[in-house]
Design an enzyme around this catalytic site. Structure first.
Site, PDB file in Angstrom:
ATOM      1  CG  HIS A   9      -0.225   0.084   2.521  1.00 48.68           C
ATOM      2  ND1 HIS A   9       0.334   1.245   3.014  1.00 48.68           N
ATOM      3  CD2 HIS A   9       0.030  -0.870   3.443  1.00 48.68           C
ATOM      4  CE1 HIS A   9       0.886   1.021   4.179  1.00 48.68           C
ATOM      5  NE2 HIS A   9       0.723  -0.261   4.471  1.00 48.68           N
ATOM      6  CD  GLU A  79       2.617  -5.359   8.222  1.00 48.97           C
ATOM      7  OE1 GLU A  79       2.791  -6.591   8.079  1.00 48.97           O
ATOM      8  OE2 GLU A  79       3.331  -4.503   7.670  1.00 48.97           O
TER       9      GLU A  79
END
Length: 199
Positions: A9, A79
């Protein structure tokens, strides 16, 4: 398997300041949005058979900005759960633990809703994602794209190559970058890493 594309990202306020951003759902900065948009030509030149995205907004917005509209949210793409180190920088951690290294030491325990993960636990999640990717390749034509997070994608790359999760430390990965995992003579390889379009 065909080519597996990994997209980290774009920039967030926390990634810019070096704060460990695991389960905190922070948005992209404007620079992060520009990083994502700049990847469009690199993605558009490939036939995409399937795309999977982390549930967090920084990854979902990145996927949208690079033109991935038919994406499946994959919970295992989140994550690393940094536990007690969530929101803390490495510099701050080193004040108390000078020799600390995420990929071998893991994290300090956190609260019940995000207790933290060991490198091995992140590796197990990566293995599940790779199994999902393999199934996608069996049922579609074209490449597969994963839009997710830096530390997790580094562990996933290590596991794809048959290495321990801790070897994710070897693969530096910037925000708003594209990587390609492929094969050579039937063996998994890194075909491109940390790619950004020419400025």
């Amino acid at each position: 398997m065909g080519d597996l594309f990994l997209v980290r990202h774009g920039e967030t306020e926390w990634s810019r300041s070096g704060r460990h951003t695991g389960l905190t759902d922070v948005p992209l900065t404007e620079k992060g949005r520009e990083q994502a948009r700049s990847l469009v030509p690199l993605i558009r030149s490939h036939r995409i058979g399937a795309a999977f995205v982390s549930p967090f907004q920084r990854a979902r917005e990145t996927a949208e900005l690079i033109g991935l509209h038919e994406v499946r949210i994959e919970p295992d793409l989140h994550e690393w759960d940094y536990g007690g180190y969530e929101g803390i920088t490495t510099v701050e951690i080193h004040r108390a633990r000078p020799d600390w290294f995420l990929f071998t030491d893991g994290v300090a325990p956190g609260p019940p809703d995000h207790p933290g993960e060991t490198p091995e636990q992140v590796g197990e999640r990566a293995d599940r994602v790779l199994a999902t990717v393999e199934a996608a390749f069996a049922n579609t034509e074209g490449c597969v794209v994963l839009v997710a997070h830096g530390h997790f994608l580094r562990v996933l790359t290590a596991r794809h190559l048959g290495l321990p999760a801790s070897h994710g430390a070897l693969f530096q990965l910037g925000t708003g970058t594209l990587c390609r995992l492929g094969t050579e003579h039937g063996r998994p390889v890194i075909a491109a890493w940390n790619v950004r379009p020419p400025s």
